[in-house]
Each structure stands twice: as structure tokens, then as C-alpha cells.
Design an enzyme around this catalytic site. Structure first.
Site, PDB file in Angstrom:
ATOM      1  N   ARG A  87      34.240  38.963  23.586  1.00  0.00           N
ATOM      2  CA  ARG A  87      34.827  40.118  23.750  1.00  0.00           C
ATOM      3  C   ARG A  87      33.481  41.156  24.366  1.00  0.00           C
ATOM      4  O   ARG A  87      33.773  41.948  25.166  1.00  0.00           O
ATOM      5  CB  ARG A  87      35.543  40.727  22.732  1.00  0.00           C
ATOM      6  CG  ARG A  87      37.125  40.034  22.438  1.00  0.00           C
ATOM      7  CD  ARG A  87      37.659  40.500  21.231  1.00  0.00           C
ATOM      8  NE  ARG A  87      38.191  41.974  21.289  1.00  0.00           N
ATOM      9  CZ  ARG A  87      39.240  42.698  21.855  1.00  0.00           C
ATOM     10  NH1 ARG A  87      40.043  41.540  22.565  1.00  0.00           N
ATOM     11  NH2 ARG A  87      39.642  43.666  21.739  1.00  0.00           N
ATOM     12  N   HIS A 117      40.840  37.685  30.552  1.00  0.00           N
ATOM     13  CA  HIS A 117      41.231  37.894  29.367  1.00  0.00           C
ATOM     14  C   HIS A 117      40.489  37.181  28.364  1.00  0.00           C
ATOM     15  O   HIS A 117      39.885  36.408  28.613  1.00  0.00           O
ATOM     16  CB  HIS A 117      42.708  37.384  29.108  1.00  0.00           C
ATOM     17  CG  HIS A 117      43.360  37.239  27.823  1.00  0.00           C
ATOM     18  ND1 HIS A 117      43.984  38.439  26.936  1.00  0.00           N
ATOM     19  CD2 HIS A 117      43.244  36.219  26.831  1.00  0.00           C
ATOM     20  CE1 HIS A 117      44.218  37.940  25.866  1.00  0.00           C
ATOM     21  NE2 HIS A 117      44.105  36.747  25.705  1.00  0.00           N
TER      22      HIS A 117
HETATM   23  P1  CMP Z   1      44.151  41.462  28.251  1.00  0.00           P
HETATM   24  O1  CMP Z   1      42.589  40.990  27.425  1.00  0.00           O
HETATM   25  O2  CMP Z   1      44.521  40.369  28.986  1.00  0.00           O
HETATM   26  O3  CMP Z   1      45.147  41.860  27.217  1.00  0.00           O
HETATM   27  C1  CMP Z   1      46.322  42.575  27.346  1.00  0.00           C
HETATM   28  C2  CMP Z   1      46.084  43.326  28.711  1.00  0.00           C
HETATM   29  O4  CMP Z   1      47.023  44.467  28.862  1.00  0.00           O
HETATM   30  C3  CMP Z   1      44.787  43.772  28.995  1.00  0.00           C
HETATM   31  O5  CMP Z   1      43.844  42.688  28.744  1.00  0.00           O
HETATM   32  C4  CMP Z   1      44.800  44.703  29.949  1.00  0.00           C
HETATM   33  O6  CMP Z   1      44.679  44.231  31.480  1.00  0.00           O
HETATM   34  C5  CMP Z   1      46.321  44.963  30.018  1.00  0.00           C
HETATM   35  N1  CMP Z   1      46.507  46.465  29.850  1.00  0.00           N
HETATM   36  C6  CMP Z   1      47.203  47.233  30.827  1.00  0.00           C
HETATM   37  N2  CMP Z   1      47.135  48.631  30.454  1.00  0.00           N
HETATM   38  C7  CMP Z   1      46.637  48.587  29.283  1.00  0.00           C
HETATM   39  C8  CMP Z   1      46.588  49.839  28.327  1.00  0.00           C
HETATM   40  N3  CMP Z   1      46.830  50.742  28.507  1.00  0.00           N
HETATM   41  N4  CMP Z   1      45.845  49.369  27.242  1.00  0.00           N
HETATM   42  C9  CMP Z   1      45.667  47.990  26.861  1.00  0.00           C
HETATM   43  N5  CMP Z   1      45.621  46.947  27.888  1.00  0.00           N
HETATM   44  C10 CMP Z   1      46.099  47.414  28.902  1.00  0.00           C
END
Ligand code: CMP
Length: 139
Positions: A87, A117
Site C-alpha cells: 500500500r 488495486h
Molecule cells: P481500490 O484500491 O481499488 O479500492 C476501492 C476503490 O474505490 C479505490 O481503489 C478507488 O479506485 C475507488 N474510489 C473511487 N472514489 C473513491 C473515494 N472517494 N474514496 C475511496 N475510494 C474511491
């Protein structure tokens, strides 16, 4: 004791843009061992299941539409303290806030199209790995 496994996905925009090779190279250079790897085209329903913890959030619809808009590359990665380390390695969720040199800073465009992700806990890493890979593909 934290686990040695995390799960990642190269998102459709990054795959489409031809960043897969560069992203995988950066991951390997970062000391992560690729334990499993595959390209998959998710349906909207499958993307919805993967992100079910975000059901009801304002970005759920946009996220699941986007994640089913083209193939993703899914991988299981191994390293000490994998979830937390990865992360940090990929950078903040919002590419605009990610540190210089991180994958999300280099290859992300916005919150949804943030290149990759990364699992947020050991439990998620297990669930997400098992979502994409069979036992045979993981050993
Ligand atoms: P990911 O690590 O794939 O996990 C959830 C995903 O939601 C995140 O990455 C973002 O791509 C997406 N996302 C879109 N809008 C938001 C937001 N406001 N807060 C957090 N995640 C978001």
C-alpha cells in the site's frame, strides 16, 4: 504477525494504456515475488462482488462500471509485511496525493482510474486472492 501475501489488480485504464509490463517490472524491482498472475475481463456483476464492501457508497456505481470496462491483470504478491508494504509502495488512493515515483503517481489518472488495486488487510488479501485464483493456481 502480519502476512506475507497481498493481492493486486492492474486496472482497465492502465492495462489499455499498455502500462502492464512497466507496472509488473516495478513491482518485481520493489522486491515482490509474483505468486500468481492472470488477465481477466470482469462483468459488472463480478466487479460488484469484488467491491461489495463499498456497496452503497457514492463511488460504487462508477467504480464497478469502470472495473468492468476492460480486462484487468490480477496478481498475488509475496513479500514480508506484504499488505502494508505494498500500500505504501503504490501510493495514496488518489493519484494526485500519491508520492512521487509511486505506481499510482506514475500511471494513475484519478480516484477510480488509479492504475492498481492493493489489498487493505490480510483478510482482504486472502478473500481477493481466492476470488480470482483457484487453489491450484496459487501453489
Ligand atoms: P481500490 O484500491 O481499488 O479500492 C476501492 C476503490 O474505490 C479505490 O481503489 C478507488 O479506485 C475507488 N474510489 C473511487 N472514489 C473513491 C473515494 N472517494 N474514496 C475511496 N475510494 C474511491
Amino acid at each position: 504477525m502480519t502476512g506475507t501475501i497481498t493481492f493486486t489488480m492492474i486496472k482497465p485504464s492502465a492495462f489499455k494504456a499498455g502500462y502492464t509490463g512497466n507496472i509488473l517490472a516495478k513491482i518485481e524491482e520493489g522486491g515482490y515475488k509474483i505468486k500468481a498472475l492472470k488477465k481477466v475481463a470482469l462483468s459488472k456483476e463480478q466487479a460488484g462482488h469484488f467491491y461489495e464492501m463499498h456497496l452503497g457508497k457514492p463511488f460504487y456505481e462508477e467504480l464497478t462500471n469502470f472495473m468492468s470496462s476492460g480486462p484487468v491483470v490480477a496478481a498475488i504478491l509475496e513479500k514480508e509485511n506484504a499488505v502494508e508494504a505494498f500500500r505504501k509502495f503504490i501510493g495514496a488512493t488518489d493519484p494526485a496525493k500519491a508520492d512521487e515515483g509511486t505506481i499510482r503517481k506514475l500511471y494513475g489518472k484519478n480516484l477510480s482510474e488509479n492504475a492498481v488495486h492493493g489489498s487493505d488487510s490480510d483478510e482482504s488479501a486472502k478473500r481477493e486472492s481466492e476470488f480470482f485464483f483457484s487453489f491450484l493456481e496459487m501453489i
